[in-house]
Design a protein around this motif. Structure first.
Motif, short mmCIF file in Angstrom:
data_model
loop_
_atom_site.label_atom_id
_atom_site.label_comp_id
_atom_site.label_asym_id
_atom_site.label_seq_id
_atom_site.Cartn_x
_atom_site.Cartn_y
_atom_site.Cartn_z
N GLU A 230 0.82 -1.22 0.00
CA GLU A 230 0.00 0.00 0.00
C GLU A 230 0.85 1.27 0.00
OE1 GLU A 230 -4.22 -1.33 2.08
OE2 GLU A 230 -2.58 -0.60 3.35
N VAL A 233 1.55 1.64 -3.69
CA VAL A 233 0.33 1.91 -4.46
C VAL A 233 -0.20 3.31 -4.14
CG1 VAL A 233 -2.08 1.23 -4.76
CG2 VAL A 233 -0.29 -0.52 -4.73
N ASN A 234 -0.29 3.62 -2.87
CA ASN A 234 -0.81 4.93 -2.47
C ASN A 234 0.13 6.06 -2.89
OD1 ASN A 234 -3.03 3.69 -1.33
ND2 ASN A 234 -2.18 3.68 0.74
N LYS A 237 -0.89 6.91 -6.25
CA LYS A 237 -2.22 7.52 -6.25
C LYS A 237 -2.19 8.99 -5.80
CE LYS A 237 -5.15 3.43 -5.58
NZ LYS A 237 -6.08 2.75 -4.65
N ARG A 243 4.15 9.77 -11.58
CA ARG A 243 3.60 8.74 -12.46
C ARG A 243 4.65 8.18 -13.42
NH1 ARG A 243 -0.03 5.27 -11.23
NH2 ARG A 243 -0.08 3.86 -13.00
N ALA A 396 -0.70 -4.05 -9.42
CA ALA A 396 -1.22 -3.23 -8.33
C ALA A 396 -0.78 -1.78 -8.49
CB ALA A 396 -0.74 -3.78 -6.99
N HIS A 398 -0.05 -0.28 -11.21
CA HIS A 398 -0.65 0.26 -12.41
C HIS A 398 -2.16 0.46 -12.26
CE1 HIS A 398 -1.01 0.76 -16.86
NE2 HIS A 398 0.25 1.12 -16.73
N GLY A 399 -2.72 -0.03 -11.14
CA GLY A 399 -4.14 0.13 -10.90
C GLY A 399 -5.00 -0.95 -11.51
N ASP A 400 -4.39 -2.03 -11.99
CA ASP A 400 -5.15 -3.12 -12.59
C ASP A 400 -5.60 -4.16 -11.57
OD1 ASP A 400 -4.76 -1.96 -15.10
OD2 ASP A 400 -2.89 -3.06 -15.42
N GLY A 402 -6.26 -4.48 -6.99
CA GLY A 402 -6.11 -3.90 -5.67
C GLY A 402 -4.98 -4.57 -4.92
#
Length: 419
Positions: A230, A233-234, A237, A243, A396, A398-400, A402
């Motif tokens: 996380e 991932v976060n 985000k 990016r 994860a 790349h957002g594909d 969770g």
């Protein structure tokens, strides 16, 4: 260094073929002659210094360096392909510290009699990366652990007196600096390649978890593993991680840090040399520092890195190759390379060497990071394991998928690969 001393060291190492000659190619009667060293692309130019010294002293046993691809995955692929066809194209091979089990189990490199080496002179964590089932197969040459590079000038302008120790501090420091300068906050290596396995392993360990537990089984269904993933991932985000970093490997991330586009950057020790160049190639020379990686609740846990040298089982000039291993991992050659490159070397004594510490002031920080570092999963099927990690973690980021979904999938995939 006196060439006679190399010969003496090589003669001792020649006894090291504890298992005898492997099948694959027939060695000539002397086992001596020119050799080829398969080596990653070394950006500092320091490699020529030690190779030239050897070649001047041994004109009949010259070393030719063949550069492997830039990405670690591509390096491994080329070495594996050569070994699978029992090619004698390479005599000395440079192995990522985590590849030992795979190459040893497949008999692609020769076992080494540890009694013929001054094993006590090497950093213990580094020496262990060259072992498989109680035997030595590769001699530690470079070692290292991930470091946090940071802009001292920008932290100072923002009123920050020390580098962050926790992830929360890192995020807060970024917010303060961004009030006075538009800059990317933090990045490591997140492309779908070996560097992603390294960065994921560090994130999980820095949250108190582990990818593979002490019994050799995957351990990804834990709160700690989730917090580690996380964090990455976060970061994408909320913009903590730019990016563009989804495509970062070591070199493009390094270049962005040196161009002044990142406040914090996770990378290896060699960046200390390139970022400090005053020839105009680095915009941050004299304006950066290094620290251990931050973690969830305190200092983080780095992944143990490094590169070891091994003798190909298919070399026709193994005695020369063994002599070269003794030379390249000896104190004088390691010091020469370390002074010129800022790569952290494998010999313990070099971390208190006055000349090296003066030239590379980051070494005490690096030693601290190495001593607390953890290796990546040490498994025979490492290629399959790292490929699975890269696939699921990248999904994860790349957002594909969770974080929980990605970890559950990875736990299931790693199970059969680690039995």
């Amino acid at each position: 260094m006196n060439p006679a001393r190399w010969a003496a060291a090589g003669a001792a190492l020649a006894v090291m073929l504890a298992g005898g000659c492997s099948s694959g190619s027939s060695a000539d009667s002397s086992g001596r002659g020119p050799i080829t060293w398969a080596m990653f692309k070394e950006p500092t130019g320091a490699l020529t210094k030690i190779v030239d010294v050897w070649n001047r002293a041994r004109p009949r046993e010259k070393v030719r360096v063949v550069e492997l691809p830039e990405a670690a995955d591509a390096q491994r692929q080329q070495l594996v392909q050569n070994a699978q066809i029992k090619s004698d194209a390479f005599d000395v091979v440079t192995l990522d510290a985590v590849w030992t089990a795979e190459f040893a189990a497949n008999r692609w490199v020769e076992p080494i009699d540890a009694k013929t080496l001054p094993t006590g002179a090497f950093l213990a964590p580094s020496l262990r990366t060259g072992e498989y089932r109680g035997r030595l197969y590769a001699v530690p040459w470079l070692t290292g652990a991930g470091l946090l590079y940071y802009r001292t000038d920008l932290l100072r302008k923002a009123g920050i007196t020390r580098p962050p120790v926790t992830w929360a501090e890192l995020t807060a420091d970024c917010a303060k600096v961004r009030k006075i300068k538009d800059i990317g906050c933090y990045a490591g290596q997140y492309d779908k390649y070996e560097g992603l396995t390294v960065n994921f392993s560090e994130a999980v360990a820095s949250a108190g978890g582990q990818v593979i537990d002490a019994s050799g089984r995957p351990s990804l269904g834990t709160p700690e593993a989730l917090r580690g993933l996380e964090f990455l991932v976060n970061g994408f985000k909320d913009g903590t991680i730019p990016r563009a970093a989804i495509g970062y490997q070591e070199e493009n991330g390094r270049r962005d840090f040196e161009a002044g586009r990142l406040l914090f950057h996770r990378n290896w020790g060699y960046v200390y040399s390139t970022a400090g160049k005053t020839d105009g190639t680095s915009k941050v020379a004299g304006r950066f520092g290094v620290a251990p990686l931050p973690g969830l609740n305190g200092p983080g846990t780095s992944t143990l890195g490094g590169n070891n040298l091994a003798v190909s089982s298919f070399s026709r000039h193994r005695r020369t190759a063994l002599d070269f291993l003794a030379y390249a991992t000896g104190k004088e050659a390691e010091k020469t390379f370390g002074l010129a490159s800022a790569y952290p070397m494998s010999l313990t004594a070099l971390y208190s060497d006055a000349d090296l510490v003066k030239a590379q002031p980051y070494l005490p920080t690096m030693l601290k990071s190495i001593q607390g570092a953890r290796p990546r999963p040490q498994v025979v099927r490492y290629g399959d394991v790292t490929a699975a990690i890269q696939k699921d973690v990248y999904a994860a980021l790349h957002g594909d998928a969770g974080p929980q979904q990605a970890l559950a999938r990875l736990q299931a995939e790693l199970g059969p690969l680690t039995r």
